[in-house]
Design an enzyme around this catalytic site. Structure first.
Site, PDB file in Angstrom:
ATOM      1  N   GLY A  14      11.229  -0.089  -2.757  1.00  0.00           N
ATOM      2  CA  GLY A  14      11.569   0.718  -3.928  1.00  0.00           C
ATOM      3  C   GLY A  14      12.252  -0.018  -5.063  1.00  0.00           C
ATOM      4  O   GLY A  14      13.004   0.588  -5.830  1.00  0.00           O
ATOM      5  N   ASN A  16      10.772  -1.264  -7.704  1.00  0.00           N
ATOM      6  CA  ASN A  16      10.212  -0.732  -8.966  1.00  0.00           C
ATOM      7  C   ASN A  16      10.772   0.654  -9.261  1.00  0.00           C
ATOM      8  O   ASN A  16      11.032   0.988 -10.420  1.00  0.00           O
ATOM      9  CB  ASN A  16       8.685  -0.699  -8.908  1.00  0.00           C
ATOM     10  CG  ASN A  16       8.100  -2.060  -9.213  1.00  0.00           C
ATOM     11  OD1 ASN A  16       8.155  -2.521 -10.353  1.00  0.00           O
ATOM     12  ND2 ASN A  16       7.569  -2.722  -8.193  1.00  0.00           N
ATOM     13  N   ARG A  67      -6.507  12.668   5.416  1.00  0.00           N
ATOM     14  CA  ARG A  67      -5.979  12.322   4.098  1.00  0.00           C
ATOM     15  C   ARG A  67      -5.861  13.536   3.185  1.00  0.00           C
ATOM     16  O   ARG A  67      -4.920  13.663   2.412  1.00  0.00           O
ATOM     17  CB  ARG A  67      -6.905  11.312   3.409  1.00  0.00           C
ATOM     18  CG  ARG A  67      -6.559   9.894   3.735  1.00  0.00           C
ATOM     19  CD  ARG A  67      -7.463   8.937   2.974  1.00  0.00           C
ATOM     20  NE  ARG A  67      -7.593   7.707   3.726  1.00  0.00           N
ATOM     21  CZ  ARG A  67      -6.708   6.712   3.688  1.00  0.00           C
ATOM     22  NH1 ARG A  67      -5.665   6.783   2.904  1.00  0.00           N
ATOM     23  NH2 ARG A  67      -6.877   5.636   4.411  1.00  0.00           N
ATOM     24  N   MET A  92       1.832   2.589  -0.147  1.00  0.00           N
ATOM     25  CA  MET A  92       0.863   1.794   0.608  1.00  0.00           C
ATOM     26  C   MET A  92      -0.230   2.634   1.274  1.00  0.00           C
ATOM     27  O   MET A  92      -0.702   2.297   2.357  1.00  0.00           O
ATOM     28  CB  MET A  92       1.596   0.936   1.657  1.00  0.00           C
ATOM     29  CG  MET A  92       2.614  -0.016   1.078  1.00  0.00           C
ATOM     30  SD  MET A  92       1.946  -1.080  -0.224  1.00  0.00           S
ATOM     31  CE  MET A  92       0.979  -2.211   0.772  1.00  0.00           C
ATOM     32  N   ARG A  93      -0.625   3.721   0.635  1.00  0.00           N
ATOM     33  CA  ARG A  93      -1.760   4.519   1.131  1.00  0.00           C
ATOM     34  C   ARG A  93      -2.803   4.566   0.035  1.00  0.00           C
ATOM     35  O   ARG A  93      -2.459   4.762  -1.135  1.00  0.00           O
ATOM     36  CB  ARG A  93      -1.352   5.974   1.418  1.00  0.00           C
ATOM     37  CG  ARG A  93      -0.281   6.163   2.429  1.00  0.00           C
ATOM     38  CD  ARG A  93      -0.672   5.814   3.830  1.00  0.00           C
ATOM     39  NE  ARG A  93      -1.746   6.638   4.380  1.00  0.00           N
ATOM     40  CZ  ARG A  93      -2.395   6.337   5.498  1.00  0.00           C
ATOM     41  NH1 ARG A  93      -2.117   5.236   6.164  1.00  0.00           N
ATOM     42  NH2 ARG A  93      -3.342   7.132   5.948  1.00  0.00           N
ATOM     43  N   HIS A 111       0.392  -3.096  -9.899  1.00  0.00           N
ATOM     44  CA  HIS A 111      -0.252  -4.011  -8.951  1.00  0.00           C
ATOM     45  C   HIS A 111       0.163  -5.445  -9.329  1.00  0.00           C
ATOM     46  O   HIS A 111       0.140  -5.806 -10.504  1.00  0.00           O
ATOM     47  CB  HIS A 111      -1.767  -3.851  -9.045  1.00  0.00           C
ATOM     48  CG  HIS A 111      -2.506  -4.717  -8.082  1.00  0.00           C
ATOM     49  ND1 HIS A 111      -2.620  -4.410  -6.741  1.00  0.00           N
ATOM     50  CD2 HIS A 111      -3.132  -5.910  -8.249  1.00  0.00           C
ATOM     51  CE1 HIS A 111      -3.305  -5.379  -6.132  1.00  0.00           C
ATOM     52  NE2 HIS A 111      -3.622  -6.295  -7.028  1.00  0.00           N
ATOM     53  N   GLU A 145     -11.921   4.038  -7.436  1.00  0.00           N
ATOM     54  CA  GLU A 145     -12.065   2.730  -6.775  1.00  0.00           C
ATOM     55  C   GLU A 145     -10.675   2.105  -6.622  1.00  0.00           C
ATOM     56  O   GLU A 145      -9.827   2.264  -7.493  1.00  0.00           O
ATOM     57  CB  GLU A 145     -12.941   1.782  -7.614  1.00  0.00           C
ATOM     58  CG  GLU A 145     -14.282   2.354  -8.027  1.00  0.00           C
ATOM     59  CD  GLU A 145     -14.167   3.334  -9.195  1.00  0.00           C
ATOM     60  OE1 GLU A 145     -13.369   3.096 -10.117  1.00  0.00           O
ATOM     61  OE2 GLU A 145     -14.867   4.369  -9.148  1.00  0.00           O
ATOM     62  N   GLU A 176       7.459  -7.093 -13.114  1.00  0.00           N
ATOM     63  CA  GLU A 176       7.121  -5.695 -12.785  1.00  0.00           C
ATOM     64  C   GLU A 176       8.252  -4.768 -13.212  1.00  0.00           C
ATOM     65  O   GLU A 176       8.025  -3.681 -13.755  1.00  0.00           O
ATOM     66  CB  GLU A 176       6.892  -5.537 -11.269  1.00  0.00           C
ATOM     67  CG  GLU A 176       5.681  -6.260 -10.754  1.00  0.00           C
ATOM     68  CD  GLU A 176       5.448  -5.985  -9.267  1.00  0.00           C
ATOM     69  OE1 GLU A 176       5.675  -4.853  -8.821  1.00  0.00           O
ATOM     70  OE2 GLU A 176       5.041  -6.914  -8.551  1.00  0.00           O
TER      71      GLU A 176
HETATM   72  C1  GRF Z   1       5.186  -4.364  -5.776  1.00  0.00           C
HETATM   73  O1  GRF Z   1       4.895  -5.736  -5.782  1.00  0.00           O
HETATM   74  C2  GRF Z   1       4.069  -3.570  -6.382  1.00  0.00           C
HETATM   75  O2  GRF Z   1       3.412  -4.254  -7.407  1.00  0.00           O
HETATM   76  C3  GRF Z   1       3.136  -3.360  -5.218  1.00  0.00           C
HETATM   77  O3  GRF Z   1       3.986  -3.172  -4.117  1.00  0.00           O
HETATM   78  C4  GRF Z   1       5.252  -3.800  -4.361  1.00  0.00           C
HETATM   79  C5  GRF Z   1       6.284  -2.735  -4.219  1.00  0.00           C
HETATM   80  O4  GRF Z   1       7.592  -3.231  -4.289  1.00  0.00           O
HETATM   81  N1  GRF Z   1       2.240  -2.275  -5.486  1.00  0.00           N
HETATM   82  P1  GRF Z   1       8.806  -2.234  -4.412  1.00  0.00           P
HETATM   83  O5  GRF Z   1       8.716  -1.259  -3.254  1.00  0.00           O
HETATM   84  O6  GRF Z   1       8.725  -1.536  -5.738  1.00  0.00           O
HETATM   85  O7  GRF Z   1      10.034  -3.094  -4.307  1.00  0.00           O
END
Ligand code: GRF
Length: 216
Positions: A14, A16, A67, A92-93, A111, A145, A176
């Protein structure tokens, strides 16, 4: 003006999410995170949200038979909370076409590569192996996609000869954390439009469709 209500979907650390939480605290920031959903119980990002006084929910995908039913539960929670923009932040899904369509142009992802290069997982390692000199991160609207969709913003980072996947990941992650709040701000200000699957940013000094580089 009312702040745009945003939700973050997370699976882990977390960081981000934290960058977005911090941005939302700034006076005049046009968005507020009002809901954080994790699909993994105990995800570290949940603590970050709780510390910031944000409502959290765990919707554990393992508790559902498919899903669709998992996503129905998320959709209902998002709608009930009046969410206007959904930010995937280390979620991550893979989401289904149905979920993407229900949140069309209101669902964004970050990403850690310069899309469309290096979709999927282990992207820093793959970038180093490929010998590219630059990588970075991308914020984009979701499309059915994987890791595809109109690009809102990108930041570039150089790759050094001495880099390994961890050092490169750390350098990208720093960008990011600058880029996600920037992209959300542009959307919340109503300056982002998708026209024929390309993003136009009203009032941006950079020409349309180009990189907005927080290093500038
Ligand atoms: C980040 O590198 C993001 O780009 C990718 O997964 C990672 C998540 O990191 N999709 P965090 O959980 O925000 O620390």
């Amino acid at each position: 003006m009312a702040k745009m209500k945003i939700a973050a979907l997370i699976s882990g650390r977390g960081s981000n999410l934290q960058a977005l939480i911090d941005a939302c605290k700034e006076p005049g920031y046009p968005a507020a995170i009002t809901l954080v959903i994790a699909n993994v119980p105990g995800a570290m990002g949940l603590e970050r949200a709780e510390l910031a006084g944000i409502r959290t929910m765990v919707i554990d995908h393992r508790q559902f038979d498919g899903r669709e039913s998992f996503e129905d539960a998320m959709h209902e929670a998002l709608v009930d909370a009046g969410i206007e923009l959904v930010c995937l932040a280390g979620f991550m899904r893979l989401v289904t076409d149905g979920f993407v369509r229900r949140w069309w142009d209101r669902l964004i992802n970050i990403h850690p590569s310069l899309l469309p290069a290096f979709k999927g997982l282990d992207v820093q390692e793959r970038a180093i192996e490929a010998g590219v000199r630059f990588s970075g991160c991308t914020i984009h609207f979701l499309r059915p996609e994987m890791d595809a969709g109109p690009i809102i913003a990108q930041a570039v980072v150089p790759i050094d000869a001495a880099d390994n996947a961890d050092t490169l990941a750390a350098r990208i992650l720093a960008q990011e954390h600058r880029l996600y709040p920037l992209a959300v701000r542009l959307i919340a200000e109503g300056r982002v439009r998708v026209v024929e699957e390309r993003v136009h940013i009203d009032g941006a000094t950079a020409p349309e469709g180009t990189l907005i580089n927080p290093l500038d």
